[in-house]
Design an enzyme around this catalytic site. Structure first.
Site, PDB file in Angstrom:
ATOM      1  N   LYS A  15       0.824  -1.212   0.000  1.00 50.95           N
ATOM      2  CA  LYS A  15       0.000   0.000   0.000  1.00 50.95           C
ATOM      3  C   LYS A  15       0.856   1.259   0.000  1.00 50.95           C
ATOM      4  O   LYS A  15       0.631   2.184  -0.775  1.00 50.95           O
ATOM      5  CB  LYS A  15      -0.917  -0.013   1.234  1.00 50.95           C
ATOM      6  CG  LYS A  15      -1.598   1.322   1.496  1.00 50.95           C
ATOM      7  CD  LYS A  15      -2.334   1.358   2.822  1.00 50.95           C
ATOM      8  CE  LYS A  15      -1.505   1.539   4.039  1.00 50.95           C
ATOM      9  NZ  LYS A  15      -1.331   2.887   4.556  1.00 50.95           N
ATOM     10  N   ASN A  16       1.844   1.309   0.891  1.00 56.43           N
ATOM     11  CA  ASN A  16       2.579   2.569   1.044  1.00 56.43           C
ATOM     12  C   ASN A  16       3.515   2.861  -0.126  1.00 56.43           C
ATOM     13  O   ASN A  16       3.832   4.017  -0.381  1.00 56.43           O
ATOM     14  CB  ASN A  16       3.330   2.589   2.382  1.00 56.43           C
ATOM     15  CG  ASN A  16       2.352   2.721   3.543  1.00 56.43           C
ATOM     16  OD1 ASN A  16       1.198   3.110   3.338  1.00 56.43           O
ATOM     17  ND2 ASN A  16       2.787   2.390   4.747  1.00 56.43           N
ATOM     18  N   CYS A  74      -3.083  12.659  13.151  1.00 51.10           N
ATOM     19  CA  CYS A  74      -3.989  11.523  12.958  1.00 51.10           C
ATOM     20  C   CYS A  74      -3.942  10.649  14.183  1.00 51.10           C
ATOM     21  O   CYS A  74      -3.296  10.989  15.169  1.00 51.10           O
ATOM     22  CB  CYS A  74      -3.659  10.778  11.671  1.00 51.10           C
ATOM     23  SG  CYS A  74      -2.309   9.648  11.825  1.00 51.10           S
ATOM     24  N   ARG A 117       2.256  14.138  13.622  1.00 54.31           N
ATOM     25  CA  ARG A 117       2.744  13.983  12.251  1.00 54.31           C
ATOM     26  C   ARG A 117       2.997  15.295  11.482  1.00 54.31           C
ATOM     27  O   ARG A 117       2.294  15.627  10.534  1.00 54.31           O
ATOM     28  CB  ARG A 117       1.802  13.042  11.472  1.00 54.31           C
ATOM     29  CG  ARG A 117       1.641  11.729  12.207  1.00 54.31           C
ATOM     30  CD  ARG A 117       0.850  10.729  11.438  1.00 54.31           C
ATOM     31  NE  ARG A 117       1.579  10.134  10.332  1.00 54.31           N
ATOM     32  CZ  ARG A 117       1.055   9.217   9.525  1.00 54.31           C
ATOM     33  NH1 ARG A 117      -0.172   8.809   9.700  1.00 54.31           N
ATOM     34  NH2 ARG A 117       1.768   8.720   8.550  1.00 54.31           N
ATOM     35  N   ASP A 132       4.852   0.040  12.049  1.00 57.93           N
ATOM     36  CA  ASP A 132       3.580  -0.486  11.534  1.00 57.93           C
ATOM     37  C   ASP A 132       3.336  -1.937  11.935  1.00 57.93           C
ATOM     38  O   ASP A 132       2.285  -2.504  11.620  1.00 57.93           O
ATOM     39  CB  ASP A 132       3.535  -0.371   9.995  1.00 57.93           C
ATOM     40  CG  ASP A 132       3.432   1.072   9.539  1.00 57.93           C
ATOM     41  OD1 ASP A 132       3.168   1.945  10.387  1.00 57.93           O
ATOM     42  OD2 ASP A 132       3.629   1.329   8.334  1.00 57.93           O
ATOM     43  N   ARG A 180      -8.625   0.088   5.106  1.00 53.81           N
ATOM     44  CA  ARG A 180      -7.758   1.054   4.424  1.00 53.81           C
ATOM     45  C   ARG A 180      -6.513   0.386   3.853  1.00 53.81           C
ATOM     46  O   ARG A 180      -5.922   0.877   2.895  1.00 53.81           O
ATOM     47  CB  ARG A 180      -7.295   2.131   5.409  1.00 53.81           C
ATOM     48  CG  ARG A 180      -8.384   3.041   5.884  1.00 53.81           C
ATOM     49  CD  ARG A 180      -7.832   4.095   6.790  1.00 53.81           C
ATOM     50  NE  ARG A 180      -6.865   4.926   6.062  1.00 53.81           N
ATOM     51  CZ  ARG A 180      -6.390   6.071   6.493  1.00 53.81           C
ATOM     52  NH1 ARG A 180      -6.787   6.543   7.648  1.00 53.81           N
ATOM     53  NH2 ARG A 180      -5.523   6.752   5.795  1.00 53.81           N
TER      54      ARG A 180
HETATM   55  C1  EPZ Z   1       4.943   6.414   6.492  1.00 52.21           C
HETATM   56  O1  EPZ Z   1       4.351   7.563   7.090  1.00 52.21           O
HETATM   57  C2  EPZ Z   1       3.860   5.380   6.364  1.00 52.21           C
HETATM   58  N1  EPZ Z   1       2.791   5.913   5.538  1.00 52.21           N
HETATM   59  C3  EPZ Z   1       3.334   4.997   7.733  1.00 52.21           C
HETATM   60  O2  EPZ Z   1       2.430   3.916   7.552  1.00 52.21           O
HETATM   61  C4  EPZ Z   1       4.494   4.512   8.602  1.00 52.21           C
HETATM   62  O3  EPZ Z   1       4.028   4.296   9.914  1.00 52.21           O
HETATM   63  C5  EPZ Z   1       5.615   5.551   8.626  1.00 52.21           C
HETATM   64  O4  EPZ Z   1       6.008   5.910   7.280  1.00 52.21           O
HETATM   65  C6  EPZ Z   1       6.850   5.086   9.369  1.00 52.21           C
HETATM   66  O5  EPZ Z   1       7.372   3.945   8.744  1.00 52.21           O
HETATM   67  C7  EPZ Z   1       2.909   5.923   4.221  1.00 52.21           C
HETATM   68  O6  EPZ Z   1       3.903   5.486   3.651  1.00 52.21           O
HETATM   69  C8  EPZ Z   1       1.766   6.429   3.428  1.00 52.21           C
HETATM   70  P1  EPZ Z   1       7.554   9.399   8.445  1.00 52.21           P
HETATM   71  P2  EPZ Z   1       5.126   8.953   7.073  1.00 52.21           P
HETATM   72  O7  EPZ Z   1       7.576  10.707   7.744  1.00 52.21           O
HETATM   73  O8  EPZ Z   1       5.872   9.058   5.806  1.00 52.21           O
HETATM   74  C9  EPZ Z   1       8.477  12.573  11.910  1.00 52.21           C
HETATM   75  C10 EPZ Z   1       0.480   2.644   7.932  1.00 52.21           C
HETATM   76  O9  EPZ Z   1      -0.057   2.088   8.920  1.00 52.21           O
HETATM   77  N2  EPZ Z   1       8.383  13.632  10.882  1.00 52.21           N
HETATM   78  O10 EPZ Z   1       8.564   8.375   8.107  1.00 52.21           O
HETATM   79  O11 EPZ Z   1       4.127  10.010   7.394  1.00 52.21           O
HETATM   80  C11 EPZ Z   1       7.151  11.883  12.190  1.00 52.21           C
HETATM   81  O12 EPZ Z   1       6.349  12.624  13.088  1.00 52.21           O
HETATM   82  C12 EPZ Z   1       1.089   4.012   8.042  1.00 52.21           C
HETATM   83  O13 EPZ Z   1       0.493   2.118   6.803  1.00 52.21           O
HETATM   84  C13 EPZ Z   1       8.711  14.925  11.207  1.00 52.21           C
HETATM   85  O14 EPZ Z   1       9.068  15.234  12.345  1.00 52.21           O
HETATM   86  O15 EPZ Z   1       6.095   8.766   8.298  1.00 52.21           O
HETATM   87  C14 EPZ Z   1       7.598  10.553  12.745  1.00 52.21           C
HETATM   88  O16 EPZ Z   1       7.960  10.694  14.091  1.00 52.21           O
HETATM   89  C15 EPZ Z   1       0.777   4.738   9.268  1.00 52.21           C
HETATM   90  N3  EPZ Z   1       8.626  15.867  10.218  1.00 52.21           N
HETATM   91  C16 EPZ Z   1       8.882  10.263  11.940  1.00 52.21           C
HETATM   92  O17 EPZ Z   1       9.299  11.525  11.410  1.00 52.21           O
HETATM   93  C17 EPZ Z   1       8.260  15.593   8.943  1.00 52.21           C
HETATM   94  O18 EPZ Z   1       8.226  16.505   8.102  1.00 52.21           O
HETATM   95  C18 EPZ Z   1       8.714   9.287  10.803  1.00 52.21           C
HETATM   96  O19 EPZ Z   1       7.598   9.672  10.005  1.00 52.21           O
HETATM   97  C19 EPZ Z   1       7.932  14.257   8.618  1.00 52.21           C
HETATM   98  C20 EPZ Z   1       8.020  13.280   9.601  1.00 52.21           C
END
Ligand code: EPZ
Length: 431
Positions: A22-23, A117, A122, A306, A398
């Site tokens: 999915k991702n 969320c 996030r 995840d 989802r």
């Molecule tokens: C992706 O989310 C996935 N979603 C998430 O999957 C997954 O949990 C996550 O990566 C971590 O592996 C998709 O790919 C669509 P991140 P993403 O940016 O990209 C912080 C599922 O269940 N951060 O890697 O949004 C953030 O708060 C979902 O399928 C910042 O601080 O995650 C977190 O602590 C849920 N600033 C960390 O980085 C930013 O600008 C990692 O988040 C961006 C992120």
């Protein structure tokens, strides 16, 4: 309102085919608008988030033909709008990938600002930092994030935190920027590599995806391609933990075993036997007593956040004390109270869950607080004595294709019900 009802206590046995990731697919769909040529994407999972993303693409004017459940043909030469509505971002945060894709192609894009969320606040500061470094002006206000650039110029970008979303969004914009971009402290997740491979198949010049440093040499334009999405490591891991929790014997098929190494390592520590094949992994938990262990979620190749709830459900059945530390999202233990209603003994202190294993779960009515926690509660229900009902399964839908059908294929007594009558019928059938 749809619910899953299940009667637990039966070991899951057999093999299960794993769908596309999915991702990876969400980002690849967004990236498909970066050319005016036709792009064919195969092995898409047929899940709600993907359908919402396809809706977002259609809404901005892309022409989409759904060849079958898992294949789409996209032509974005007809795109008229560069503004992605709140309706989409509200349903899937990943629609923000259209920001990087449209900014790269048209040097202009506007997307409704994603809020927090269920799993955390996030922020998207790193995405913005990246776009700015490439020369875009980024404005945030009135619930919108807009990015504009006369030209995008390659840059050196250091990500203060490893972020999948920021890495992919910057990759997309940089693919069509002038000159060279270096992304340091990049995310290494398999789906980052898949998106880079997809963009390269469209003519982009991206090297180093899968390592900390990704180098992109911008090209003038991208061309059409035909591409198949990688298998979903999180879906695969979910079935592997379901095998462990139910003391079953399950083979996940069509997977890339390397992507599952963190999961297999933890299953070995809990006493399961693992057999790896070229494109399948078998988890044998029929004879094993589950042993406790420690786990901390980390960016890839660490243990995925995840998969954290599914792992916790298994450890709550291990004999002794385990700890699970969540280091990525601040709010990912919401399901623990629901699991406690099924008999789990878990204390959460800050970002650590301290788990005292119990011998079994007992069936109860519980609610899915988010996608992965929802799947974890289903696993608990399948391991439990008696009947479990899981509410709010729209979260699970989802990201898991044919979840209940696949579980039934492994021998589970599970059904999706949509009324009191159907619920009663299920109870009668399994009693
Ligand atoms: C992706 O989310 C996935 N979603 C998430 O999957 C997954 O949990 C996550 O990566 C971590 O592996 C998709 O790919 C669509 P991140 P993403 O940016 O990209 C912080 C599922 O269940 N951060 O890697 O949004 C953030 O708060 C979902 O399928 C910042 O601080 O995650 C977190 O602590 C849920 N600033 C960390 O980085 C930013 O600008 C990692 O988040 C961006 C992120």
């Amino acid at each position: 309102m749809e619910q899953y009802m299940m009667r637990g206590g039966k070991p899951l046995m057999g093999s299960v085919p794993i769908s596309g990731a999915k991702n990876a697919a969400l980002a690849i769909l967004a990236a498909a608008v970066m050319t005016d040529d036709t792009v064919i994407i195969e092995n898409l999972p047929d899940v709600r988030d993907i359908n919402v993303m396809i809706g977002a693409l259609e809404d901005i004017g892309a022409n989409i033909v759904r060849e079958d459940k898992h294949v789409v043909r996209i032509n974005a030469s007809s795109i008229k709008g560069l503004s992605v509505d709140y309706e989409y971002i509200k349903k899937i945060r990943a629609s923000y990938y259209l920001l990087g894709a449209l900014l790269g192609k048209y040097k202009k894009a506007e997307v409704a600002l994603p809020g927090g969320c269920a799993i955390g606040s996030r922020p998207i500061d790193l995405h913005i930092k990246g776009f700015k470094a490439l020369g875009a002006q980024v404005d945030v206000g009135y619930g919108l994030i807009s990015a504009n650039a006369k030209r995008l110029v390659g840059s050196h970008i250091y990500l203060d935190k490893v972020s999948v979303g920021a890495t992919i969004n910057i990759l997309m914009a940089a693919a069509l920027a002038e000159g060279k971009t270096v992304i340091e402290n990049a995310a290494k997740e398999p789906h980052v590599v898949d998106v880079a491979n997809f963009l390269n198949s469209m003519g982009a010049n991206i090297r180093g995806a899968g390592t900390d440093v990704i180098r992109v040499v911008g090209v003038e334009k991208l061309h059409g391609t035909e591409y198949s999405v990688i298998p979903d490591q999180i879906e695969a891991g979910t079935f592997m933990f379901a095998a462990a929790a139910t003391h079953g014997d399950v083979t996940v098929c069509n997977v890339i075993p390397k992507h599952l190494e963190a999961t297999t390592a933890k299953l070995l520590e809990t006493g399961c036997e693992i057999v790896e094949y070229d494109d399948a992994v078998r988890v044998i938990a029929t004879n094993s007593k589950l042993t406790p262990t420690q786990v901390t979620t980390l960016p890839y190749p660490g243990f995925p956040t995840d998969m954290q709830p599914q792992m916790t459900v298994v450890l709550a059945l291990a004999e002794g004390t385990s700890t699970v530390t969540e280091s990525i999202f601040e709010n990912r233990f919401k399901y623990v109270d629901e699991l406690a209603r099924m008999g789990a003994q878990i204390k959460v202190e800050s970002n650590i869950a301290i788990i005292s294993g119990v011998e079994k779960y007992t069936g109860a009515r519980v609610s899915a607080p988010d996608l992965r926690a929802g799947a974890a509660l289903v696993i608990a229900g399948l391991a439990a004595d008696g009947i479990t009902t899981v509410d709010d399964i729209h979260y699970i839908q989802r990201g898991y294709e044919d979840f209940e059908e696949k579980l039934r294929g492994l021998g589970a007594s599970i059904e999706k019900v949509d009324s009191e009558r159907e619920a009663q019928k299920f109870i009668l059938k399994v009693s």
